[in-house]
Scaffold this active site. Structure first.
Site: not given
Ligand code: IVH
Length: 702
Positions: A137, A139, A141, A248, A336, A430, A433, A448, A454
């Site tokens: 899926e 991700k 943002d 999701y 990512k 450092c 300090c 340090c 410190c």
């Molecule tokens: S599953 C147990 N599916 O990514 C984790 N997360 O880095 C369940 N996010 O907090 C998350 N798209 O805000 C899932 N298709 C997707 C997602 C997704 C974005 C975000 C979500 C989560 C963060 C984790």
């Protein structure tokens, strides 16, 4: 006085008491405060990312008001005192998540992804040819949110918060069209639908144009705009923002069984939720990579921002077996996309002293916009890294940022003058300090040697101690910790509880007053009982983060037991060492750091001093009603039907302790074929021994 403070004092009069200000100084101060308050308002309300603690913000407002009271004629037309706005501290009720909202582990490269796929198979003891499907899926943002539906009716919506507890934003969420008030079709008794609130890029740009025209604040990017809109105190403002929602996953669920992620996505659609149309089912690592490439190529043309893709093991029964490591599931990973980049000038290489004394070089940059966020600093990691890149002050550099990660310098852009610029010289002392900064052989980090002596470390340690995820003492942000430390009232954590001895003197200080002192002392008194995991985390031991604090607290149960065990580890006790190492996620490096902490006399003194005031609360035990709850189990030999890791995780989730070696404290040994000395030890100590099949029955898996 630190170098930073000295520099500031030359330019402003923030350290001059209101009574002592001249008229010219007061005028300059009012200008400075007006600018600062506008900046913080913007950071808090628009960007949803406050730069300072609420208490410190209040102090700025109070100082502004006090100066205006003394010099009414100097009151500016744009004075912050004339603005009525939402108060800085948002008043949302807290919601405890029935099922924690966790985060995802990240994969950045193909290898990380292949390793994830291999790890899942290993953990499940799946042969290479057994099928294993994944849901892939995009991700999004955005901002993750949890929506509770009871008998099909939306009753409560909450932000993620710290994963355990979020904010009740139900009223705001009711204004979002894509969040149905009622589920369509046959609804389950209870379901917590989770997903992402986001804004499309087009809606975001349109909204920003309108904001700008109206002279209102503009937002840095769609994510911040969406987060800010959800956290509005006034739902009519949220209603005006173009927010959307993709579902999701689910948290709490009471209804007919759902077997797979694909089935869940289908059901969510039937109930009336938008789900991401790009979601695909993939059969193996190659298919996942193809999906990643496919979405990556489409990224710019998608209507919303994404920062990667998410892969999830499709079958829920397998997800349950895989379980969690600390704060993230073993059954999912976020892959990512590469970060966004920009060029700018490296003005200066500064050094920061961290709370553990690590000297980290920091690049001070000519501010530049990278993917919607202004960047003025970047990390240079360590001196080897600087040498490798040969970064010199005055160079032009490429910087990148990825999500929440601190911006980094990728490379130096070649130019003619580069060779003439002086090379970076490692700091011998450092900067805070003046203690010698040493770099042990074989290590990359210079440290340090000043310890609690410190200032950088003391203030950092105390700030860490008081932070939200540790002792959570509101009003003990960096600025106040610095002030209280400079007065000699705060040297180590226990001193926080002695601050009441200075209440009268503190109330008289500029920017304080009786009210705020009272508030601070009340916040402190409320922390005489904190959960043990927070207590452990708050100590600031190297590598002991929130998740590790929790693992330790769960395993050792009480402060006394943990303290005694850690002292034993520091003294070289082998059994104690083995017990610590046997905890899921604990490795030798972490053990070494904990041992180093407990080997230092002043650290133990500081801990004991703190324990005079605080009684930590033991964590809720994972389970007490299972046949192995509270028992110590040792696994040995080969397990055929599940991996050692899975067996260990299963035992721990059933409330058992898993040890690495057999002693008279062991309750049960699970022995597979090829078990050697541990089996003999078990017989010697008269410990019960069972085989894998018996274990599966005990674990409720057969
Ligand atoms: S599953 C147990 N599916 O990514 C984790 N997360 O880095 C369940 N996010 O907090 C998350 N798209 O805000 C899932 N298709 C997707 C997602 C997704 C974005 C975000 C979500 C989560 C963060 C984790």
């Amino acid at each position: 006085m630190t170098a930073r403070k000295k520099k500031a004092a030359a330019k402003d009069f923030s350290t001059v008491a209101v009574e002592d200000l001249s008229m010219a100084q007061a005028e300059a101060e009012l200008e400075r405060l007006a600018k600062a308050i506008v900046k913080h308002d913007l950071a808090y309300h628009a960007k949803d990312a406050p730069l300072i603690a609420d208490a410190d913000y209040d102090a700025l407002k109070r100082r502004n008001d006090a100066i205006e009271k003394r010099f009414p004629l100097l009151t500016r037309t744009d004075s912050p005192s004339k603005k009525v706005g939402a108060p800085a501290a948002a008043g949302f009720a807290k919601v405890r998540h029935a099922v924690p909202m966790l985060s995802l582990d990240n994969a950045f490269a193909e290898d990380d992804l292949r390793e994830f796929v291999a790890r899942v198979r290993r953990f499940l003891s799946l042969p290479d040819d057994a099928p294993l499907a994944y849901s892939a899926e995009p991700k999004i943002d955005g901002l993750s949110i949890s929506l509770l539906y009871e008998n099909g009716v939306f009753t409560k919506g909450a932000t993620r918060g710290d994963g355990e507890e979020g904010e009740d934003v139900t009223a705001n969420l009711r204004t979002i069209k894509e969040i149905p008030a009622k589920l369509q079709g046959k609804a389950p008794a209870a379901i917590e639908v989770r997903g992402e609130i986001y804004m499309t890029r087009a809606d975001f740009l349109r909204m920003n144009q309108e904001q700008e025209k109206a002279g209102d604040k503009v937002f840095a990017n769609p994510r911040n705009a969406a987060a800010g809109a959800v956290r509005q105190l006034d739902p009519t403002i949220t209603a005006k923002r173009p927010l959307r929602f993709f579902a999701y996953t689910i948290g709490r669920y009471e209804g007919p069984a759902i077997e797979t992620q694909a089935e869940l996505i289908r059901r969510l659609g039937e109930w009336g939720f938008a789900t991401n149309p790009e979601t695909r089912s993939c059969a193996d690592a190659d298919a996942l990579l193809a999906f990643y490439e496919h979405i990556g190529a489409k990224r710019a043309s998608l209507p919303y921002d994404i920062d990667g893709v998410v892969y999830k093991v499709d079958r829920f029964d397998l997800q349950r077996r895989l379980g969690f490591v600390a704060r993230s599931p073993r059954w999912a990973i976020a892959h990512k996309f590469p970060a966004e980049r920009a060029q700018t000038k490296l003005l200066k290489i500064d050094v920061q002293v961290g709370r553990t004394g690590a000297l980290t070089p920091v690049a001070i940059l000519e501010p530049v916009n990278v993917g919607g966020v202004m960047v003025a600093r970047a990390t240079l990691h360590n001196e080897d890294e600087i040498a490798r890149k040969d970064a010199r002050e005055g160079d032009t550099v490429v910087i990148q940022r990825a999500g929440d990660v601190i911006p980094q310098i990728v490379e130096v852009v070649a130019d003619k003058a580069h060779d003439k610029r002086p090379r970076f010289q490692p700091f011998e002392f450092c900067p805070i300090c003046g203690s010698k900064a040493v770099r042990p052989e074989g290590e990359v980090v210079r440290r340090c040697t000043g310890g609690l002596a410190c200032d950088a470390q003391v203030v950092e340690r105390l700030r860490h101690f008081a932070m939200r995820t540790a002792f959570d003492i509101e009003g003990l942000g960096e600025k106040n910790v610095e002030e209280l430390h400079s007065l000699g009232w705060l040297k180590r954590p226990g001193d926080v509880f002695r601050l009441k001895d200075h209440a009268a003197a503190l109330a008289k200080r500029d920017g304080w007053g009786e009210k705020s002192v009272e508030k601070l002392l009340a916040a402190i008194e409320a922390r005489r009982n904190v959960p043990l995991d927070r207590f452990i985390f708050a100590l600031g031991i190297r590598q002991v983060g929130e998740a590790t604090g929790r693992l330790l607290a769960q395993h050792y149960e009480t402060l006394e037991k943990w303290r005694a065990a850690m002292i034993a580890v520091a003294k070289g006790d082998e059994a104690a060492h083995a017990e610590l190492l046997a905890i899921d996620q604990v490795g030798e490096a972490l053990v070494a750091d904990i041992a180093a902490f407990f080997a230092e006399k002043h650290n133990l003194e500081a801990l004991d001093d703190l324990a005079e005031f605080v009684t930590p609360i033991p964590l809720e035990k994972p389970r007490t009603d299972s046949p192995v709850a509270g028992k110590t189990i040792v696994f040995t030999g080969t397990l055929v039907k599940m991996s050692r890791d899975e067996a260990k995780a299963r035992a721990q989730s059933m409330g058992a302790k898993v040890a690495g070696s057999v002693s008279k404290k062991t309750d049960l040994v699970v022995a597979g074929p090829g078990a050697g000395s541990k089996l003999a030890d078990a017989q010697k100590h008269g410990v019960e021994v069972i085989d894998e099949d018996a274990w599966l029955k005990l674990a409720g898996l057969a």
